[in-house]
Scaffold this active site. Structure first.
Site, PDB file in Angstrom:
ATOM      1  N   ARG A 276       0.837  -1.193   0.000  1.00 45.66           N
ATOM      2  CA  ARG A 276       0.000   0.000   0.000  1.00 45.66           C
ATOM      3  C   ARG A 276       0.879   1.254   0.000  1.00 45.66           C
ATOM      4  O   ARG A 276       1.929   1.283   0.648  1.00 45.66           O
ATOM      5  CB  ARG A 276      -0.905   0.020   1.239  1.00 45.66           C
TER       6      ARG A 276
ATOM      7  N   TYR B  62      -1.617  -2.925  -6.870  1.00 43.00           N
ATOM      8  CA  TYR B  62      -1.485  -3.666  -5.612  1.00 43.00           C
ATOM      9  C   TYR B  62      -2.835  -3.748  -4.876  1.00 43.00           C
ATOM     10  O   TYR B  62      -3.572  -2.747  -4.805  1.00 43.00           O
ATOM     11  CB  TYR B  62      -0.432  -3.005  -4.704  1.00 43.00           C
TER      12      TYR B  62
ATOM     13  N   LYS C 258      -9.674  -1.914   1.527  1.00 38.49           N
ATOM     14  CA  LYS C 258      -9.281  -0.836   2.435  1.00 38.49           C
ATOM     15  C   LYS C 258     -10.028   0.467   2.110  1.00 38.49           C
ATOM     16  O   LYS C 258     -10.377   1.229   3.005  1.00 38.49           O
ATOM     17  CB  LYS C 258      -7.774  -0.602   2.352  1.00 38.49           C
TER      18      LYS C 258
ATOM     19  N   HIS D 291     -10.579  -2.279  11.445  1.00 40.21           N
ATOM     20  CA  HIS D 291      -9.546  -3.153  10.877  1.00 40.21           C
ATOM     21  C   HIS D 291      -9.334  -4.328  11.843  1.00 40.21           C
ATOM     22  O   HIS D 291      -8.374  -4.350  12.591  1.00 40.21           O
ATOM     23  CB  HIS D 291      -8.270  -2.324  10.719  1.00 40.21           C
TER      24      HIS D 291
ATOM     25  N   SER E 125      -1.217  -4.125  10.280  1.00 42.57           N
ATOM     26  CA  SER E 125      -0.922  -5.013   9.153  1.00 42.57           C
ATOM     27  C   SER E 125       0.289  -5.898   9.458  1.00 42.57           C
ATOM     28  O   SER E 125       1.275  -5.433  10.025  1.00 42.57           O
ATOM     29  CB  SER E 125      -0.620  -4.194   7.903  1.00 42.57           C
TER      30      SER E 125
ATOM     31  N   CYS F 263       0.716  -8.421  11.572  1.00 46.31           N
ATOM     32  CA  CYS F 263       0.996  -8.787  12.964  1.00 46.31           C
ATOM     33  C   CYS F 263       0.367 -10.133  13.295  1.00 46.31           C
ATOM     34  O   CYS F 263       0.121 -10.421  14.466  1.00 46.31           O
ATOM     35  CB  CYS F 263       0.451  -7.738  13.922  1.00 46.31           C
TER      36      CYS F 263
ATOM     37  N   ASP G  50      -9.787  -9.615   8.496  1.00 46.72           N
ATOM     38  CA  ASP G  50      -9.195  -8.283   8.277  1.00 46.72           C
ATOM     39  C   ASP G  50     -10.113  -7.104   8.622  1.00 46.72           C
ATOM     40  O   ASP G  50      -9.624  -6.087   9.066  1.00 46.72           O
ATOM     41  CB  ASP G  50      -8.738  -8.170   6.813  1.00 46.72           C
TER      42      ASP G  50
ATOM     43  N   SER H 110       4.479 -10.794  -0.132  1.00 40.22           N
ATOM     44  CA  SER H 110       3.759 -11.611  -1.131  1.00 40.22           C
ATOM     45  C   SER H 110       2.475 -12.138  -0.486  1.00 40.22           C
ATOM     46  O   SER H 110       2.396 -12.312   0.726  1.00 40.22           O
ATOM     47  CB  SER H 110       4.640 -12.755  -1.632  1.00 40.22           C
ATOM     48  N   ARG H 111       1.475 -12.392  -1.321  1.00 37.97           N
ATOM     49  CA  ARG H 111       0.125 -12.627  -0.791  1.00 37.97           C
ATOM     50  C   ARG H 111      -0.559 -13.816  -1.437  1.00 37.97           C
ATOM     51  O   ARG H 111      -0.224 -14.208  -2.559  1.00 37.97           O
ATOM     52  CB  ARG H 111      -0.730 -11.388  -1.091  1.00 37.97           C
TER      53      ARG H 111
ATOM     54  N   TYR I  99       1.234 -18.524  17.926  1.00 33.17           N
ATOM     55  CA  TYR I  99       0.421 -19.410  17.069  1.00 33.17           C
ATOM     56  C   TYR I  99      -0.674 -20.116  17.877  1.00 33.17           C
ATOM     57  O   TYR I  99      -1.401 -19.475  18.626  1.00 33.17           O
ATOM     58  CB  TYR I  99       1.325 -20.377  16.302  1.00 33.17           C
ATOM     59  N   GLY I 100      -0.791 -21.452  17.766  1.00 28.12           N
ATOM     60  CA  GLY I 100      -1.884 -22.183  18.418  1.00 28.12           C
ATOM     61  C   GLY I 100      -1.899 -21.987  19.931  1.00 28.12           C
ATOM     62  O   GLY I 100      -2.967 -22.012  20.567  1.00 28.12           O
TER      63      GLY I 100
HETATM   64  C1  OXD Z   1      -3.118  -4.690   5.199  1.00 31.83           C
HETATM   65  C2  OXD Z   1      -3.829  -5.794   4.518  1.00 31.83           C
HETATM   66  O1  OXD Z   1      -2.165  -4.129   4.650  1.00 31.83           O
HETATM   67  O2  OXD Z   1      -4.748  -6.358   5.113  1.00 31.83           O
HETATM   68  O3  OXD Z   1      -3.537  -4.357   6.325  1.00 31.83           O
HETATM   69  O4  OXD Z   1      -3.494  -6.104   3.370  1.00 31.83           O
HETATM   70 MN    MN Z   2      -5.295  -5.401   6.935  1.00 35.20          MN
END
Ligand code: OXD
Ligand code: MN
Length: 620
Positions: A105, A233, A242, A262, A284, A286, A313, A405-406, A530-531
């Protein structure tokens, strides 16, 4: 089925997001597929205006059918937008490589455009409305010559929900059209939801020539309009996410008495069947997606605990008229998650979710048409093609996949999807959790004394920056409610809105703060994460139902070692106390650094915050 030959050919292929010049007729494959223009007169008029401005060679109306999606993928493979992946390993999945200058972003090029700067406030970049239109109009003029304009109608929120909102995105990016089909309820369903109404968000997007100097993401909340140029992007170009579901929606929520946040939203089912919904705001990157898809440790699973995902999200929340309590929906229909670090151990549900019908963006490509990223396997592959399309080996000394990367996958792919994720009535929220990435000073978990204190806690949230946004990585940034880049209006009014919401609730969710990322002096994480976060979540759930013990501390209510289940963790009570410890001097420094945002707000700081700060200082 894909042939080995094709993979090898594609293995050496690089892609670009800039739509090709020259006539680009909707692929033969899409011809014959339903292309009825919008019947709604308001939509028609607006599309006509945009066509006159952008001058596309073709217009393609997306209907959202599976046949259409397939046809668009085929077209994307033929024009280089997508690389088809190994269809045996990853059925229905494709790789997209973005322009290397366009991987996150662009917050410094994101604007709230209103008549006065005060409407946007100190946390937003501001442009005067007319000046913004005048700046972008010449860039859009003729920008779709030789290209196709995709008309992408979409709904944010479960169909029929009181909060569901319709948007229409006009874009010259095939990647955007297909991604919107995953991330939203896209297609004819949106025309039906809209009917004859003029209440839709007008989203205009062109990737132009993908030049960072001509990149602007402009929101016009008073016009219910978004213009985004120069980037493909996700966060800049999938305008339902967003831009609409947070910036425009937060503005509307402030006007209409609801909230766009968010946040992840998860359901926790306890052994006796009790169901608790918890929302969580984390900046973002985390671990929001990981927390939303948490798999409880085996011991908890055996006891009957189960975690399900409503969303990872964004949530929209309103006060139920009958109960006076907060309810929430997830406006999205898919995940746009960060992949590096994701594997069968850290997030098996995300791995399953991206097992088919997924778009991978900027990951590495293996010779057999599978994908790879740092952290997917312990051993890197001997060779692959990196996210920029170049030959890569472990000796290259670079990352094979981009750190941001997503994967883009339908919500339904998640094996732990909550049964109510698509319920128009939403779910009742019992707890709100704020969390950041903090290597020092901040304890694992504590609870706010009350809503107002919780709002203050959220407003002062800090986190070390990551690769999800362009800019320096690893510095603590104040990120109120994890919404810093997403509040579509003045942050002062946003804080007041949070406080006013409480007055209209009969009972409110309990508010907590967590930090999974605390480290010791040697840089080792103190908490396994994590878990195992389930153990903290259980305490949060119990507290929300008025059950678990806690001691009063200067920060809020905190569990003692015996209050959080450590059994099976190999963690002593003393180690837990270290995780929860608050060093007074360190915390004084933290309070000073919290001032950063408050100083900017200066005379606009709500008086409730001044009281909260005084109380905190008195306690410390
Ligand atoms: C962010 C996302 O950047 O969710 O917060 O992609
Ligand atoms: Mn986000």
């Amino acid at each position: 089925m894909i042939e080995r030959r094709d993979i090898d050919k594609e293995f050496y292929m690089t892609t670009t997001t800039i739509p090709p010049k020259g006539p680009r007729i909707p692929a033969a494959a899409t011809a014959g597929v339903h292309t009825t223009p919008a019947a709604n007169p308001h939509v028609r008029k607006w599309i006509e205006e945009c066509v006159e401005l952008c001058k596309p060679d073709n217009i393609y109306y997306c209907n959202g059918s599976p046949e259409e999606r397939q046809a668009l993928f085929e077209q994307g493979v033929s024009d280089g937008t997508f690389t088809r992946l190994n269809q045996k390993k990853l059925p229905g999945s494709y790789l997209h490589r973005s322009n290397p200058n366009d991987v996150a972003r662009s917050e410094h090029q994101t604007f709230i455009c209103t008549p006065s700067a005060d409407m946007a406030g100190v946390t937003n970049n501001w442009l005067e409305t007319k000046a913004a239109y005048n700046k972008l109009r010449p860039l859009l003029d003729g920008c779709m010559r030789g290209r196709t304009m995709y008309v992408i109608p979409f709904v944010m929120g479960p169909i029929g929900s009181p909060l569901a909102r319709v948007g229409v995105e006009l874009s010259d990016s095939l990647y955007v059209a297909v991604s919107m089909g995953i991330m939203t309820r896209m297609g004819d369903v949106a025309w039906r939801q809209l009917g004859d109404s003029d209440d839709f968000t007008k989203c205009l997007h062109s990737i132009l020539d993908c030049n960072p100097d001509r990149r602007y993401i402009c929101h016009f909340p008073l016009d219910n309009t978004i213009w985004s140029v120069g980037s493909g992007y996700g966060g800049n170009a999938l305008l339902g996410k967003k831009c609409l579901a947070l910036r425009i929606a937060s503005f509307l929520g402030h006007q209409q008495g609801w909230m766009a946040e968010h946040m992840l939203l998860m359901g926790a089912t306890a052994p006796g069947g009790e169901k608790t919904y918890v929302a969580g705001a984390f900046p973002s990157s985390c671990g929001k997606t990981n927390f939303a898809m948490l798999i409880p440790p085996e011991k908890y699973q055996k006891q009957g605990w189960r975690i399900t995902t409503v969303g990872d999200d964004i949530v929209w929340m309103w006060i139920d008229e009958k109960t006076g309590r907060l309810r929430a929906i997830n406006p999205e229909a898919g995940y746009f998650g960060v992949v590096p670090g994701t594997n069968e151990r850290t997030n098996p549900n995300a791995m399953a979710a991206m097992g088919h019908d997924t778009i991978f963006t900027n990951v590495a490509l293996l010779p057999d048409g599978d994908v790879w990223w740092e952290g997917k396997t312990k051993q890197p592959p001997p060779r692959c093609i990196d996210w920029m399309g170049k030959e890569w080996t472990p000796a290259s000394g670079t990352k094979a996949a981009h750190p941001n990367s997503r994967f883009t996958a339908p919500a339904n792919n998640n094996p732990a999807i909550d049964p109510a994720w698509d319920d128009p009535a939403g779910v009742e929220v019992a707890a709100i959790v704020f969390g950041g990435r903090r290597s020092r000073s901040i304890p694992l978990v504590y609870q706010a004394f009350n809503w107002l204190h919780g709002v203050y806690m959220g407003a002062t949230l800090g986190s070390e920056t990551t690769a999800a946004a362009t800019g320096q990585v690893g510095v603590v940034r104040r990120d109120p409610m994890a919404m810093l880049p997403f509040i579509g209006y003045n942050v002062r009014d946003y804080f007041v809105h949070w406080m006013r919401m409480r007055k209209r609730m009969v009972d409110c969710p309990r508010i907590f703060h967590v930090n999974w990322f605390r480290k010791d002096a040697e840089g080792n994480y103190l908490w396994p994460g994590y878990g195992e976060n389930m153990r903290v979540l259980k305490w949060i759930i119990d507290r929300s139902h008025g059950r678990a013990y806690a001691k009063e501390t200067m920060l809020g209510w905190m569990p003692k070692a015996g209050d959080v289940d450590l059994d099976g963790l190999n963690m002593s009570a003393a180690q837990f106390e270290a995780l929860q410890a608050v060093d007074v001097d360190e915390f004084k420094a933290e309070i000073l650094s919290q001032e950063e945002l408050f100083l900017k707000l200066a005379g606009d700081l709500p008086k409730e915050f001044i009281f909260q700060r005084e109380l905190l200082i008195a306690r410390v």
